[in-house]
Design a protein around this motif. Structure first.
Motif, PDB file in Angstrom:
ATOM      1  N   GLU A  16      15.224 -65.309  33.347  1.00  0.00           N
ATOM      2  CA  GLU A  16      15.382 -65.948  32.048  1.00  0.00           C
ATOM      3  C   GLU A  16      16.822 -65.884  31.558  1.00  0.00           C
ATOM      4  OE1 GLU A  16      13.434 -65.891  27.544  1.00  0.00           O
ATOM      5  OE2 GLU A  16      12.676 -64.516  29.091  1.00  0.00           O
ATOM      6  N   ASP A  18      20.060 -65.293  29.691  1.00  0.00           N
ATOM      7  CA  ASP A  18      20.595 -64.271  28.799  1.00  0.00           C
ATOM      8  C   ASP A  18      22.036 -64.661  28.476  1.00  0.00           C
ATOM      9  OD1 ASP A  18      21.581 -62.074  27.495  1.00  0.00           O
ATOM     10  OD2 ASP A  18      21.198 -60.634  29.105  1.00  0.00           O
ATOM     11  N   TYR A  45      14.332 -73.321  24.749  1.00  0.00           N
ATOM     12  CA  TYR A  45      14.675 -72.301  25.745  1.00  0.00           C
ATOM     13  C   TYR A  45      16.167 -71.981  25.669  1.00  0.00           C
ATOM     14  CZ  TYR A  45      15.320 -70.128  30.367  1.00  0.00           C
ATOM     15  OH  TYR A  45      15.639 -69.264  31.394  1.00  0.00           O
ATOM     16  N   LYS A  49      18.269 -69.252  21.933  1.00  0.00           N
ATOM     17  CA  LYS A  49      19.155 -68.169  22.395  1.00  0.00           C
ATOM     18  C   LYS A  49      20.567 -68.361  21.845  1.00  0.00           C
ATOM     19  CE  LYS A  49      16.459 -67.338  26.599  1.00  0.00           C
ATOM     20  NZ  LYS A  49      15.322 -68.170  26.171  1.00  0.00           N
ATOM     21  N   ASP A 160      15.391 -70.197  36.738  1.00  0.00           N
ATOM     22  CA  ASP A 160      14.211 -69.595  36.120  1.00  0.00           C
ATOM     23  C   ASP A 160      13.002 -70.441  36.493  1.00  0.00           C
ATOM     24  OD1 ASP A 160      12.229 -68.483  34.578  1.00  0.00           O
ATOM     25  OD2 ASP A 160      13.367 -68.489  32.702  1.00  0.00           O
ATOM     26  N   HIS A 162       9.987 -70.218  35.798  1.00  0.00           N
ATOM     27  CA  HIS A 162       9.026 -70.488  34.722  1.00  0.00           C
ATOM     28  C   HIS A 162       9.229 -71.889  34.134  1.00  0.00           C
ATOM     29  CE1 HIS A 162       8.747 -66.046  34.833  1.00  0.00           C
ATOM     30  NE2 HIS A 162       7.516 -66.239  34.384  1.00  0.00           N
ATOM     31  N   LEU A 163      10.449 -72.399  34.199  1.00  0.00           N
ATOM     32  CA  LEU A 163      10.740 -73.719  33.644  1.00  0.00           C
ATOM     33  C   LEU A 163      10.071 -74.836  34.436  1.00  0.00           C
ATOM     34  CD1 LEU A 163      14.550 -73.244  32.907  1.00  0.00           C
ATOM     35  CD2 LEU A 163      12.712 -73.406  31.202  1.00  0.00           C
TER      36      LEU A 163
END
Length: 388
Positions: A16, A18, A45, A49, A160, A162-163
């Motif tokens: 993820e 950062d 996403y 951040k 990532d 997850h995307l």
């Protein structure tokens, strides 16, 4: 012997995003993405951040498939006004290519300083996050231009998986076949080295073993991660040694037949393998290093073969089987039904494919009349090697 090179330049972060680790000194960000990722809320996403870090940003969400120079110029006008120090491309290959094009021409035509370039792919296919390539279309001329320049290489890539979980099956198949094509073309490239071969083999094996799972079980995170990493590995391989005529043909076919890039590659792939391997020629595989490499890939895919020729044929059948399973066209006419339009443009398409920068490193020297034959085989599905 001609001197060859191998170079890696992009710093890769896995997991993820950062902000404090990836770009701790960033003051302002220009985000390049598409409307779907904004309207679906997935852009948060990145934006959440940045907001948490107190970093101002501008979202340029006009990206469309086959980005053209007009889109790039629009982005330059906004980036000139906003003056960021960092550009984040968030999306598929079109978003990353658009961001590359904007930065490339902003420096050369507007005299703007080069920004830190961060690519965050949301699909597993182009490998654009680690390449010096950008594909920009000219819709007036109905053609795609591959830009190739060291300045196009992103400084940072964030992978990532997850995307990619929510990517629909059809797009998973299109992008996944693009990964396989990248790996195979880099593997047989005229500029291939031991280093690029290692990346290409790993990318091919990971993608071949995981693509079906990612297609049928989209929430299989292990399969998704394997595909995401395979896409990046294949990108690293072809960034070093370039590609071949499969991409040269797919660029012009995709825009003329309105085919997604990965699907254009996939429909051509079995026919190009046969052409490059020379298995139509008597004894051709005995002289063809490409044939031996294709046979090696067949073994990596689990196809046992008794000769180089049988290995190549097994690989061709394997690619055709994947296309069947993914409900992709097995011949161009299944996707481009206007036969008269194809016949009227096939000669020009063949010439353009031969002139494409990707074709320069094809393992077999390409002549327009030969590529026209390959186009026709692929259109009508006439190659005997695709009869299982």
């Amino acid at each position: 012997m001609k001197m060859k090179t191998f170079q890696l330049g992009t710093e890769i972060f896995m997991g993820e995003l950062d902000i404090s680790s990836v770009c701790p000194d960033t003051k302002s960000v220009f985000i390049v993405t598409d409307k779907f990722l904004v309207e679906s809320g997935r852009i948060t996403y990145v934006t959440e951040k940045l907001e948490a870090a107190g970093i101002p940003y501008y979202v340029f969400s006009d990206v469309v498939p086959n980005p053209d120079i007009e889109l790039v110029m629009k982005g330059i006008s906004i980036i000139d006004e906003f003056k960021p120090d960092t550009v984040i491309s968030f999306g598929g290959g079109s978003a990353i290519d658009t961001a590359k094009g904007i930065m490339y021409f902003a420096v050369r035509t507007a005299g703007l300083p080069r920004c830190l370039s961060i690519a965050i792919p949301t699909t597993s296919g182009t490998g654009s996050e680690v390449t010096r390539f950008s594909i920009i279309s000219d819709h007036e001329k109905n053609i795609k231009y591959p830009l190739v320049d060291d300045s196009l290489l992103p400084d940072i890539a964030v992978l990532d998986a997850h995307l990619t979980v929510s990517v629909p099956p059809a797009i998973t198949a299109d992008t996944g076949m693009d990964v396989l094509t990248h790996a195979m073309e880099a593997y047989v490239s005229a500029n291939a080295t031991d280093f690029s071969d290692a990346l290409a083999e790993k990318a091919f094996k990971m993608a071949f073993d995981s693509l079906r799972r990612a297609y049928h079980q989209g929430d299989d995170l292990e399969a998704r991660e394997n595909m995401h990493h395979a896409s990046c590995l294949a990108g690293m391989a072809f960034d070093s040694v370039s590609l071949g005529v499969n991409h040269g043909m797919a660029h012009i076919l995709g825009i003329r037949a309105s085919l997604p890039h990965g699907r254009a590659n996939a429909v051509l792939l079995p026919y190009v393998i046969a052409y490059n391997a020379g298995i139509q020629d008597v004894g051709g595989e005995k002289e063809s290093g490409a044939a031996k490499k294709y046979a090696r890939l067949a073994k990596l895919a689990g196809y046992e073969s008794y000769s180089v020729r049988s290995g190549v044929v097994n690989l061709i059948h394997g690619m055709e089987k994947l296309c069947r399973e993914f409900k992709m066209p097995l011949q161009i006419k299944d996707a481009w039904e206007d036969q008269s339009a194809f016949e009227a443009s096939v000669s020009e398409m063949s010439r353009i494919a031969c002139e494409d920068r990707c074709t320069a490193t094809n393992p077999r020297k390409c002549l327009p009349e030969e590529i026209e034959t390959v186009f026709r085989e692929a259109y009508y599905g006439k190659s005997k090697y695709l009869k299982m």
